[in-house]
Scaffold this motif. Sequence first.
Motif, PDB file in Angstrom:
ATOM      1  N   ALA B 192       7.000  12.475 -22.188  1.00 44.70           N
ATOM      2  CA  ALA B 192       6.923  11.107 -21.702  1.00 44.70           C
ATOM      3  C   ALA B 192       6.506  10.890 -20.145  1.00 44.70           C
ATOM      4  N   ASN B 193       6.421  12.244 -19.573  1.00 44.15           N
ATOM      5  CA  ASN B 193       6.245  12.026 -18.333  1.00 44.15           C
ATOM      6  C   ASN B 193       7.041  11.431 -17.326  1.00 44.15           C
ATOM      7  N   VAL B 194       8.487  11.628 -17.365  1.00 46.90           N
ATOM      8  CA  VAL B 194       9.356  10.785 -16.703  1.00 46.90           C
ATOM      9  C   VAL B 194      10.279  11.766 -16.055  1.00 46.90           C
ATOM     10  N   ASP B 195      10.699  11.366 -14.989  1.00 41.29           N
ATOM     11  CA  ASP B 195      11.935  12.174 -14.062  1.00 41.29           C
ATOM     12  C   ASP B 195      13.238  11.969 -14.583  1.00 41.29           C
ATOM     13  N   VAL B 196      14.163  12.671 -14.530  1.00 37.25           N
ATOM     14  CA  VAL B 196      15.620  12.426 -14.791  1.00 37.25           C
ATOM     15  C   VAL B 196      16.029  11.203 -13.819  1.00 37.25           C
ATOM     16  N   PRO B 197      16.356   9.923 -14.442  1.00 40.80           N
ATOM     17  CA  PRO B 197      16.666   8.820 -13.684  1.00 40.80           C
ATOM     18  C   PRO B 197      17.831   8.870 -13.004  1.00 40.80           C
ATOM     19  N   THR B 198      17.999   8.429 -11.770  1.00 42.01           N
ATOM     20  CA  THR B 198      19.068   8.566 -10.986  1.00 42.01           C
ATOM     21  C   THR B 198      19.756   7.485 -10.546  1.00 42.01           C
ATOM     22  N   SER B 199      19.259   6.307 -10.921  1.00 40.08           N
ATOM     23  CA  SER B 199      19.792   4.837 -10.988  1.00 40.08           C
ATOM     24  C   SER B 199      19.511   4.189 -12.360  1.00 40.08           C
ATOM     25  N   TRP B 200      20.150   3.137 -12.479  1.00 42.41           N
ATOM     26  CA  TRP B 200      20.230   2.616 -13.797  1.00 42.41           C
ATOM     27  C   TRP B 200      18.577   1.798 -14.029  1.00 42.41           C
ATOM     28  N   ASP B 201      17.941   1.303 -12.747  1.00 39.27           N
ATOM     29  CA  ASP B 201      17.056   0.699 -12.734  1.00 39.27           C
ATOM     30  C   ASP B 201      15.899   1.923 -13.053  1.00 39.27           C
ATOM     31  N   GLU B 202      15.903   3.164 -12.520  1.00 40.89           N
ATOM     32  CA  GLU B 202      14.966   4.039 -13.140  1.00 40.89           C
ATOM     33  C   GLU B 202      15.095   4.388 -14.662  1.00 40.89           C
ATOM     34  N   PHE B 203      16.373   4.282 -14.961  1.00 41.29           N
ATOM     35  CA  PHE B 203      16.909   4.477 -16.468  1.00 41.29           C
ATOM     36  C   PHE B 203      15.895   3.487 -17.322  1.00 41.29           C
ATOM     37  N   PHE B 204      16.017   2.447 -16.774  1.00 38.29           N
ATOM     38  CA  PHE B 204      15.246   1.314 -17.810  1.00 38.29           C
ATOM     39  C   PHE B 204      13.707   1.598 -17.831  1.00 38.29           C
ATOM     40  N   THR B 205      13.401   2.060 -16.694  1.00 40.25           N
ATOM     41  CA  THR B 205      11.931   2.239 -16.726  1.00 40.25           C
ATOM     42  C   THR B 205      11.607   3.516 -17.562  1.00 40.25           C
ATOM     43  N   ALA B 206      12.326   4.438 -17.455  1.00 38.65           N
ATOM     44  CA  ALA B 206      12.199   5.741 -18.241  1.00 38.65           C
ATOM     45  C   ALA B 206      12.336   5.386 -19.567  1.00 38.65           C
ATOM     46  N   CYS B 207      13.079   4.364 -20.247  1.00 39.27           N
ATOM     47  CA  CYS B 207      13.384   4.177 -21.450  1.00 39.27           C
ATOM     48  C   CYS B 207      12.151   3.495 -22.010  1.00 39.27           C
ATOM     49  N   GLU B 208      11.351   2.673 -21.285  1.00 40.29           N
ATOM     50  CA  GLU B 208      10.140   2.138 -21.881  1.00 40.29           C
ATOM     51  C   GLU B 208       9.283   3.306 -22.337  1.00 40.29           C
ATOM     52  N   ALA B 209       9.113   4.390 -21.289  1.00 39.80           N
ATOM     53  CA  ALA B 209       8.087   5.358 -21.703  1.00 39.80           C
ATOM     54  C   ALA B 209       8.651   6.099 -22.896  1.00 39.80           C
ATOM     55  N   ILE B 210       9.975   6.372 -22.930  1.00 35.53           N
ATOM     56  CA  ILE B 210      10.526   6.974 -24.366  1.00 35.53           C
ATOM     57  C   ILE B 210      10.218   6.284 -25.538  1.00 35.53           C
ATOM     58  N   GLU B 211      10.694   4.872 -25.336  1.00 32.98           N
ATOM     59  CA  GLU B 211      10.809   4.019 -26.655  1.00 32.98           C
ATOM     60  C   GLU B 211       9.359   3.950 -27.042  1.00 32.98           C
ATOM     61  N   ALA B 212       8.071   3.822 -26.010  1.00 32.48           N
ATOM     62  CA  ALA B 212       6.624   4.033 -26.386  1.00 32.48           C
ATOM     63  C   ALA B 212       6.394   5.000 -27.452  1.00 32.48           C
ATOM     64  N   MET B 213       6.980   6.145 -27.182  1.00 35.54           N
ATOM     65  CA  MET B 213       6.850   7.431 -28.376  1.00 35.54           C
ATOM     66  C   MET B 213       7.778   7.381 -29.518  1.00 35.54           C
ATOM     67  N   ASP B 214       8.244   5.921 -29.491  1.00 37.65           N
ATOM     68  CA  ASP B 214       8.956   5.877 -30.761  1.00 37.65           C
ATOM     69  C   ASP B 214      10.095   6.713 -30.971  1.00 37.65           C
ATOM     70  N   LYS B 215      10.939   7.282 -29.805  1.00 37.63           N
ATOM     71  CA  LYS B 215      12.113   7.797 -29.623  1.00 37.63           C
ATOM     72  C   LYS B 215      13.242   6.857 -29.347  1.00 37.63           C
ATOM     73  N   VAL B 216      14.442   7.183 -29.471  1.00 38.26           N
ATOM     74  CA  VAL B 216      15.580   6.856 -28.956  1.00 38.26           C
ATOM     75  C   VAL B 216      15.825   7.023 -27.679  1.00 38.26           C
ATOM     76  N   CYS B 217      15.928   5.933 -26.938  1.00 35.91           N
ATOM     77  CA  CYS B 217      16.097   6.431 -25.279  1.00 35.91           C
ATOM     78  C   CYS B 217      17.623   6.981 -25.026  1.00 35.91           C
ATOM     79  N   LEU B 218      18.527   6.325 -25.381  1.00 34.43           N
ATOM     80  CA  LEU B 218      20.171   6.792 -25.188  1.00 34.43           C
ATOM     81  C   LEU B 218      21.006   6.845 -26.547  1.00 34.43           C
TER      82      LEU B 218
END
Lengths: 296, 453
Positions: B192-218
């Motif tokens: 998904a080309n995302v780094d491990v998020p260190t804040s919740w805002d980064e987490f939500f951005t990461a989730c968009e990339a992961i969910e775009a791959m049709d995977k569960v974020c958390l």
Amino acid sequence: MRIKRDALLGFLMVLPSIIAIGIFVYGFIGWTGRVSLSNWVGLLPNYEWAGLKNYTNLLFNDPRFMVDIRNTVIFTVLFVLGCLILGLFLAVLLDQGLRGEAFFRSLFLFPMAISFIVTGVVWRWLMNPAQGSRISGLNLLFDRIGLDSLINSWHATPTWGIAAIAIPAIWQMSGYTMALYLGGLRAIPDDLREAARVDGASEVEIYRHVILPLLRPVTLSAMIILGHISLKVFDLIIAVAGKQLALDVPAIYMWTTTFDGQFYGRGAAIAMLLLLSVAILVIPYLYYTIRTEAEL
Amino acid sequence: MKRYGLMVLLLLVVLTVASCGNRTATTETDSGSAGEMSETTDSEGTTEESGDTSAETGEVEVFSWWTGGGEAAGLEAMIELFAEEYPDITFNNAAVAGGAGTNARAVLATRLQAGDPPDSWQGHAGQELIGTYVAANQIQPLNDMYEANGWMEVMPETLIPLISQDGNIYSVPVNIHRANVMWTNPTLLAEANVDVPTSWDEFFTACEAIEAMDKVCLAMGEQWTAMHLLETVLLGSLGVERYNGLWTGETDWASAEVTTALESFAQVLDHVNSDASALSWQDAAQLVVNGDAAFNIMGDWVNGYFASSPDSGGLGLTPNDAYGWAASPGTAGTFQFLSDSFVLPVDAPHPDGATAWLNVAGSKAGQEAFNPVKGSICARTDCDAALFDAYLQSAMDDWSSNEVVGSLTHGVVANDSWKSEIDTALGLFLTDRNVESFQSALAAACASIGACQ
């Protein structure tokens, strides 16, 4: 004289059970009632008088208890209706005098011999709500045989999840309801059916106007027995879904608030409300049966 | 008259029938515990007979819920050590089986109410223990023991207030688990080309990339794992000071900061698997290593589950390869801990034996015997790192350097009653997702428990 001595002897024979029941049932009901009127929170008993506070909080000021009542009503209606309809259907089938009746009778009755915990664990697997690549249980079966529209989230369905819990409960108790109905059907003399046939009634009409009305006492008994089981349901929900508020019922609330939260007073109040609700259901019924039996 | 008698009889019959079922829930534990108790006393009786006139100091009965897996093996290792150091004291292992100690604690409550305490028992360090047993005057302060053994110097400074009340330390922590750990799937993150998020805002951005791959974020599991998630979101969003203030009454539960934290929590729940309520914590953690989900926030017993061999119920995976870990978003530099600890009862039948046991439980040798087997780190900061695996070594580093805060779900910061009220509020929130009523229920819980005025 003789009769008097027999009566005395009989009384002495049942005395131990009377004492034991007096202590372990009524004594503890009384004690629970007392605890329900106290402020007991924490490990050690505290009988400080709280009046009806625990009851008024539960009934008027506790959103969780409202969820419990709602879930209990939904579960009870589905479970009792499901068992009655399926039980009657199976009983009517078995009553046709088919071969191997004894085999099928046992087959339908067997689930009743299993504890709700076992049923719950098996149905936990069957009703696995996972979908997509992790699909399993009944959903996998539906997927394989092309009934995709039946795939659903079972007890994880928002709002109506409790309805899914009624499915294993019906599976378990409908055989018992069948046995009740079968007994009722066998007690109906053939003369009545013959008479109806002579009068030109079709088979459907016979069931509609002759058999079903005669089965009314059986239906009432079944409703009472199933109803008080469903009011107290606890183990089945815990085994299928664990502790989660969406599927909460009074018995689970009673357990968690007493033993996890140490709110002994509140837990006892829930226990008394449960007892009361079962009593409201059962007392008029017992009164009615004993009176009719006395008349016979 | 006759009818009246009949009614009374009916009432009796009904109450009998009704109460038969009722009792399954209310008193079955009591009868169960009575059974367990008589077993314990039986075994005690036989040991006493064989020891014949053994002095009061000649034995110790230790009560725990360590009956299976690494926990039981770790306890055995500590008992062995105890036998070497105190050969004259007979050790009675009064462990009671049952999920996370629920049964054991019911048995213990019955024994304490009957005035028959064991010599020492297991409890989650912090308010779960203090709120239950200190409030009922059942256990004693251990400050002298801490000083005599030099434990103050080897345990983190920020830990001590969390296991004390009014300056008195009430238990000896044996092991430490970390609650604020986010487990990751490195392969999925790379795809998904995302780094491990260190804040919740980064987490939500990461989730968009992961969910775009049709995977569960958390990945999340049943209701208690949602509470575990909630406490890490509160910590990450409020920061250490305000998080600690929640439990002392200094942070207002009705404040705007808490509203923000709860809104973040609601937003996090939007990225969770839909079948969460049907999954255990193992199921949820497994979604990550199976490649179905990118993240899972759970305590570090997950490491034990991932790394231990399939023979002992684990998955036999390689740390840093099949799975990675990081502090949960916004909590870097903070160690949210929970701990199993042992206490000294006020009325211990064998106080000398109990003291001996606590000395072993707090010693370096005792903790080094227990923790590598159980899959946790020592409460002491001077244990030998070579005994532990890659994850636990990183946890040991953090334990001795990070700021320590307590876990809610695992009994450190709130007592049982408070926690159960929060659990109810959380359960309702999971069904209706109404932040406003959730927050007011949390504030009401704090007030009703007496922690906030």
